[in-house]
Design a protein around this motif. Structure first.
Motif, PDB file in Angstrom:
ATOM      1  N   SER A 162       0.827  -1.217   0.000  1.00 12.79           N
ATOM      2  CA  SER A 162       0.000   0.000   0.000  1.00 12.79           C
ATOM      3  C   SER A 162       0.854   1.257   0.000  1.00 12.79           C
ATOM      4  O   SER A 162       0.431   2.303  -0.484  1.00 12.79           O
ATOM      5  CB  SER A 162      -0.975   0.005   1.186  1.00 12.79           C
ATOM      6  N   HIS A 163       2.079   1.160   0.522  1.00 15.08           N
ATOM      7  CA  HIS A 163       2.989   2.309   0.557  1.00 15.08           C
ATOM      8  C   HIS A 163       3.910   2.372  -0.657  1.00 15.08           C
ATOM      9  O   HIS A 163       4.583   3.390  -0.858  1.00 15.08           O
ATOM     10  CB  HIS A 163       3.846   2.283   1.833  1.00 15.08           C
ATOM     11  N   ALA A 164       3.952   1.318  -1.450  1.00 18.94           N
ATOM     12  CA  ALA A 164       4.885   1.266  -2.582  1.00 18.94           C
ATOM     13  C   ALA A 164       4.752   2.437  -3.549  1.00 18.94           C
ATOM     14  O   ALA A 164       5.765   2.993  -3.965  1.00 18.94           O
ATOM     15  CB  ALA A 164       4.742  -0.062  -3.323  1.00 18.94           C
ATOM     16  N   PRO A 165       3.538   2.859  -3.930  1.00 20.54           N
ATOM     17  CA  PRO A 165       3.450   3.953  -4.906  1.00 20.54           C
ATOM     18  C   PRO A 165       4.088   5.261  -4.430  1.00 20.54           C
ATOM     19  O   PRO A 165       4.530   6.063  -5.247  1.00 20.54           O
ATOM     20  CB  PRO A 165       1.943   4.132  -5.111  1.00 20.54           C
ATOM     21  N   GLU A 166       4.162   5.461  -3.115  1.00 19.81           N
ATOM     22  CA  GLU A 166       4.717   6.706  -2.579  1.00 19.81           C
ATOM     23  C   GLU A 166       6.163   6.910  -2.998  1.00 19.81           C
ATOM     24  O   GLU A 166       6.593   8.030  -3.216  1.00 19.81           O
ATOM     25  CB  GLU A 166       4.649   6.712  -1.042  1.00 19.81           C
ATOM     26  N   SER A 196       7.701   5.226  -5.600  1.00 18.36           N
ATOM     27  CA  SER A 196       8.013   4.707  -6.925  1.00 18.36           C
ATOM     28  C   SER A 196       8.240   5.843  -7.913  1.00 18.36           C
ATOM     29  O   SER A 196       7.746   6.952  -7.740  1.00 18.36           O
ATOM     30  CB  SER A 196       6.890   3.798  -7.427  1.00 18.36           C
ATOM     31  N   ILE A 197       8.971   5.522  -8.920  1.00 13.40           N
ATOM     32  CA  ILE A 197       9.216   6.471 -10.005  1.00 13.40           C
ATOM     33  C   ILE A 197       8.254   6.074 -11.121  1.00 13.40           C
ATOM     34  O   ILE A 197       8.443   5.051 -11.773  1.00 13.40           O
ATOM     35  CB  ILE A 197      10.684   6.386 -10.465  1.00 13.40           C
ATOM     36  N   GLY A 198       7.186   6.833 -11.283  1.00 17.12           N
ATOM     37  CA  GLY A 198       6.195   6.500 -12.306  1.00 17.12           C
ATOM     38  C   GLY A 198       5.545   5.154 -12.101  1.00 17.12           C
ATOM     39  O   GLY A 198       5.282   4.441 -13.059  1.00 17.12           O
ATOM     40  N   ARG A 199       5.318   4.797 -10.845  1.00 15.87           N
ATOM     41  CA  ARG A 199       4.703   3.503 -10.473  1.00 15.87           C
ATOM     42  C   ARG A 199       5.501   2.311 -10.984  1.00 15.87           C
ATOM     43  O   ARG A 199       4.992   1.205 -11.100  1.00 15.87           O
ATOM     44  CB  ARG A 199       3.248   3.419 -10.943  1.00 15.87           C
ATOM     45  N   GLN A 200       6.763   2.541 -11.280  1.00 12.13           N
ATOM     46  CA  GLN A 200       7.621   1.470 -11.791  1.00 12.13           C
ATOM     47  C   GLN A 200       7.719   0.349 -10.764  1.00 12.13           C
ATOM     48  O   GLN A 200       8.114   0.570  -9.632  1.00 12.13           O
ATOM     49  CB  GLN A 200       9.006   2.045 -12.086  1.00 12.13           C
ATOM     50  N   GLY A 201       7.345  -0.828 -11.159  1.00 12.43           N
ATOM     51  CA  GLY A 201       7.435  -1.988 -10.278  1.00 12.43           C
ATOM     52  C   GLY A 201       6.239  -2.170  -9.364  1.00 12.43           C
ATOM     53  O   GLY A 201       6.054  -3.241  -8.802  1.00 12.43           O
TER      54      GLY A 201
END
Length: 90
Positions: A56-60, A62-67
């Protein structure tokens, strides 16, 4: 390779943490499948909670939602595996 250089390669830290959490979840579910005791299933469920939080915290971070999408897909697959394990033991 020195540690500073290695850590600088992992700048996408929240995505990395989510990825690592899903990998730990995968391992916990695999162990619970091999040894379907209440303790192992509980550990897998706890690992799921931790992985969901991390994802849930990953998008914070990320670079352009990469990964992020890949990690979310992996989490969904692991949830299915855990649900199937729970169904076998009810």
């Amino acid at each position: 390779m020195d540690r500073h250089y290695e850590s600088s390669l992992r700048t996408n830290s929240t995505v990395d943490q989510a990825h690592d959490s899903v990998t730990k979840l995968h391992n916990a579910i695999t162990q619970a499948q091999s040894h379907p005791t209440e303790k192992m299933i509980t550990q897998a469920e706890n690992s799921l909670t931790h992985a969901e939080e991390a994802v849930s915290h990953a998008p914070e971070g990320s670079i352009g939602r990469q990964g992020v999408a890949l990690t979310e897909e992996r989490l969904a697959e692991e949830k299915k595996r855990l649900a199937a394990l729970g169904d076998q033991n009810s």
